[in-house]
Write an enzyme that holds these catalytic residues in place. Structure first.
Site, PDB file in Angstrom:
ATOM      1  CG  MET A 108      23.036  86.440 102.550  1.00 13.57           C
ATOM      2  SD  MET A 108      22.584  88.006 101.817  1.00 13.57           S
ATOM      3  CE  MET A 108      21.126  87.545 100.943  1.00 13.57           C
ATOM      4  CG  HIS A 157      20.987  77.569 102.959  1.00 11.86           C
ATOM      5  ND1 HIS A 157      19.701  78.026 103.118  1.00 11.86           N
ATOM      6  CD2 HIS A 157      21.641  78.526 102.270  1.00 11.86           C
ATOM      7  CE1 HIS A 157      19.585  79.207 102.549  1.00 11.86           C
ATOM      8  NE2 HIS A 157      20.741  79.534 102.024  1.00 11.86           N
ATOM      9  CB  VAL A 191      17.955  70.905  97.550  1.00 10.06           C
ATOM     10  CG1 VAL A 191      16.984  69.994  98.293  1.00 10.06           C
ATOM     11  CG2 VAL A 191      19.394  70.465  97.819  1.00 10.06           C
TER      12      VAL A 191
HETATM   13  O1  PAF Z   1      23.833  83.279  98.023  1.00 14.27           O
HETATM   14  C1  PAF Z   1      23.844  83.989  99.061  1.00 14.27           C
HETATM   15  O2  PAF Z   1      23.193  83.680 100.054  1.00 14.27           O
HETATM   16  C2  PAF Z   1      24.669  85.263  99.084  1.00 14.27           C
HETATM   17  O3  PAF Z   1      24.665  85.887  97.855  1.00 14.27           O
HETATM   18  C3  PAF Z   1      26.118  85.053  99.587  1.00 14.27           C
HETATM   19  C4  PAF Z   1      26.902  84.144  98.660  1.00 14.27           C
HETATM   20  C5  PAF Z   1      26.086  84.434 100.976  1.00 14.27           C
HETATM   21  C6  PAF Z   1      26.843  86.386  99.661  1.00 14.27           C
HETATM   22  O4  PAF Z   1      26.216  87.250 100.550  1.00 14.27           O
END
Ligand code: PAF
Length: 282
Positions: free
Chosen positions: A30, A37, A177
């Site tokens: 998101m 990430h 992490v």
């Molecule tokens: O973990 C997240 O950031 C969200 O739940 C995802 C998997 C991108 C779904 O919107």
């Protein structure tokens, strides 16, 4: 790095790659990307020829409108970070493209897994997650998809959905992490005040204490969970749940279960923090 927002253009690019015999990994996000990430993207690069990162703030998974409105939009910074680690394609669909009727008329539900623990406190959250992940899988058609183990329930739920719906996608969880003081990296850490940030590592420390006690033979999960919650509440947190569960299905473990996970969710000021520890008993 290619940046695509239109679903049709995405499909064309994916088709082109597939015709070349290339494998594709999807990292759904998101946005508001942090080192956690980025580790997923680096991990994805080792597992597939092309890495697609989706950035979509999914309204369907927010149980409170104010949380959706407060969610940070950081596309320019996110793109720079993705570019620097060799992401091949960033997909940023609009809300209108994903939900042309304003919401999802068809939803994907994962019963039981979707309504316990985090799903019990955040009603409808996992229905929103499984629906958007399903839609992204249908658009990107990845060979593999990478999720962070920090959101352990989400990972297990997506793996279950893929299994139940016979989707030819390998869903892989990569390790959480952590900051140097142990706090799990999360976009929500940005909501902590300086004082809250200082005490935040206590959460993971309490989880570690429980796991150590269990590994040393204490089987009274209930009292371990309650004492940890009490200690956290006394330090300024509001504990929602701290629970030992069977790892694969997140049910309450039976005596014979040895593959376990300790999951926790606490409020600290405005931030709802999640963490977990996966462990096994001999
Ligand atoms: O973990 C997240 O950031 C969200 O739940 C995802 C998997 C991108 C779904 O919107």
């Amino acid at each position: 790095m290619i940046h695509i927002s239109e679903i049709l253009s995405l499909r064309k690019r994916i088709k082109h790659w597939k015709q070349q015999g290339l494998t594709i990994a999807l990292v759904p996000t998101m946005g508001n990307l942090h080192a956690g990430h980025i580790a997923l993207v680096t991990g994805a690069k080792e597992l597939a020829d092309k890495v697609v990162v989706s950035i979509f703030i999914n309204p369907l998974q927010f149980d409170k409108k104010e949380d959706l409105l407060a969610y940070p939009h950081t596309l320019d910074e996110d793109k720079k970070k993705l570019e620097s680690v060799g992401c091949d394609l960033v997909f940023t669909p609009s809300v209108e493209a994903i939900y042309p009727d304003g919401t999802a008329t068809t939803r994907v539900e994962v019963p039981v897994l979707g309504v316990i623990l985090e799903g019990k406190s955040r009603v409808g959250h996992f229905s929103g997650v499984s629906t958007i992940v399903n839609k992204l899988f249908n658009m990107v058609m990845p060979d593999i998809s990478i999720f962070g183990q920090k959101d352990f329930q989400q990972l297990i739920l997506v793996q279950r959905m893929v299994l139940d719906l016979n989707m030819p996608i390998k869903v892989i969880g990569l390790a959480t992490v952590r900051e140097s003081d142990g706090l799990a990296m999360s976009s929500r850490n940005g909501y902590l005040t300086a004082t809250e940030r200082r005490i935040a590592p206590l959460f993971y420390q309490q989880l570690q204490l429980i796991v150590t006690a269990i590994k040393n033979g204490n089987k009274d999960f209930q009292s371990l969970q309650q004492s940890a919650a009490k200690r956290l509440n006394a330090s300024g947190f509001i504990a929602d749940y701290i629970e030992v569960r069977e790892r694969k299905n997140l049910q309450i473990p039976l005596e014979k279960d040895t593959n376990l996970v300790l999951l926790g969710s606490v409020w600290l000021g405005k931030a709802r923090l999640l963490d977990n520890i996966v462990f096994s008993l001999k």
